[in-house]
Design a protein around this motif. Sequence first.
Motif, PDB file in Angstrom:
ATOM      1  N   SER A 102       0.830  -1.209   0.000  1.00 21.80           N
ATOM      2  CA  SER A 102       0.000   0.000   0.000  1.00 21.80           C
ATOM      3  C   SER A 102       0.864   1.258   0.000  1.00 21.80           C
ATOM      4  N   GLU A 103       1.928   1.252   0.802  1.00 24.85           N
ATOM      5  CA  GLU A 103       2.804   2.425   0.854  1.00 24.85           C
ATOM      6  C   GLU A 103       3.527   2.631  -0.476  1.00 24.85           C
ATOM      7  N   LEU A 104       3.945   1.532  -1.101  1.00 25.74           N
ATOM      8  CA  LEU A 104       4.604   1.667  -2.395  1.00 25.74           C
ATOM      9  C   LEU A 104       3.628   2.150  -3.464  1.00 25.74           C
ATOM     10  N   LEU A 105       2.382   1.685  -3.389  1.00 27.39           N
ATOM     11  CA  LEU A 105       1.367   2.142  -4.330  1.00 27.39           C
ATOM     12  C   LEU A 105       1.086   3.633  -4.135  1.00 27.39           C
ATOM     13  N   LYS A 106       1.057   4.075  -2.906  1.00 31.20           N
ATOM     14  CA  LYS A 106       0.840   5.492  -2.623  1.00 31.20           C
ATOM     15  C   LYS A 106       1.992   6.336  -3.148  1.00 31.20           C
ATOM     16  N   LEU A 107       3.212   5.816  -3.007  1.00 30.75           N
ATOM     17  CA  LEU A 107       4.370   6.533  -3.524  1.00 30.75           C
ATOM     18  C   LEU A 107       4.297   6.684  -5.040  1.00 30.75           C
ATOM     19  N   CYS A 108       3.801   5.649  -5.717  1.00 29.42           N
ATOM     20  CA  CYS A 108       3.681   5.715  -7.171  1.00 29.42           C
ATOM     21  C   CYS A 108       2.614   6.721  -7.594  1.00 29.42           C
ATOM     22  N   THR A 109       1.508   6.784  -6.874  1.00 28.66           N
ATOM     23  CA  THR A 109       0.431   7.716  -7.232  1.00 28.66           C
ATOM     24  C   THR A 109       0.856   9.167  -7.046  1.00 28.66           C
TER      25      THR A 109
END
Length: 422
Positions: free
Chosen positions: A396-403
């Motif tokens: 989830s944190e990596l996905l947030k970083l990508c967004t």
Amino acid sequence: MPQYQELPCGGQVLDIDTALTDGILGCGPEPGDGALGDGGKQPVELRKMMDELDAAGDGGGDEAVPAVFICPISLEPMVDPATLCTGQTSSPAWFSRRYTRFKKRSADFHGRAADLVHGLRGTAVPRRHPLKGKARVAALQELRSLASTHQSVTKAIAEAGGVSLLTSLLGPFTSHSVGSEAVAILVSGVPLDADAKAALMQPAKVSLVVDMLNEGAVDTKINCVRLFRILMEEKGFRPETVASLSLLVGAMRLVRDKRHQDGVAAGLELLNSICAVHRPARSMIVSIGAVQQLVELLPELATECVEPALDVLDALAAVPEGRIALKDCPRTIPNAVRLLMRVSEACTRRALSMLWVVCRMVPEESAPAALEVGLAAKLLLVIQSGCGPELKQQASELLKLCTMNCTSTAFLAKCKLTKTIQ
């Protein structure tokens, strides 16, 4: 009537022919006999049975011994048969013979191993000079064959003083043919005490083993790796023993040889062990280009070798040089994304850790590149899967970083979501 013959001891002998004729031994008419009806049971043909046994005894039958007297285990005629409580009958004498034969054979192997050790030491009778040249190599090869085939021989080798002998053979002037056989015997299960391991950690002996790791055959390289791992398990192991660029280069050569999967696994195990026991060696591993080589090998490794390779990369990412090498390698992101949710949860965790390191260092460059190769869809799959909560939180944190580093339109397109879900 049957005729009886009196014996001096008071017994009586019955004439068999008379007994058969008069039906005394069960051959006379019985209820259900042919004389009483066609549907009855036929009488016991004692004369026929006796003829069959006589023919078998004379070798005129199909079998020399009736099947009822054959042991079901040894398939030999039973001697002093015994019946178990289960109703099975066998010959205990056969087991006794097998045990005696095995014990004698084992003693022969142990004696032969001791003779070879004494011959190599020069203490054999009548020969008082140690074996040299081709004779020494031949003796070591035979000793290795005995040790690998019969595990109990390793104890006999140790009792005959073979450990100190094999240790003394490893030196700066030892040929690789002798050294490879000595190392193979040492790692075959021969008990090594603390003194033997301390002697093997001498610089001259380590240098020879490292040379064989770089130049020997595959089996020799694997045995050298096993010897180093045995030494690393010793409490008094000196970490600087493995702080050698030549040793690390030899391990990477073994990993790159994709023709031998056993060698690949052994090389990865050695690198993992070195990273665990000697943290400064991680920078040395990075300096020989191990990060880029391992990353490029990930798609080609066997399934059982992927996780050890990721463990090595995770350990190297703990030092600044390793993180920079991961960022600079162009195949880090594509190969790590490919491994998500493909091998195991542990591999997914290690791959996410690599992606997190790279994306945090240069998010404006790494995040779009990761989305381009399908990272967003893989992260959503991890979040919806049955993986552990820590792994889901990391995804989830990596996905947030990508967004945060791309537009919403591009993000939704890369996630391959339908219009309704958007």
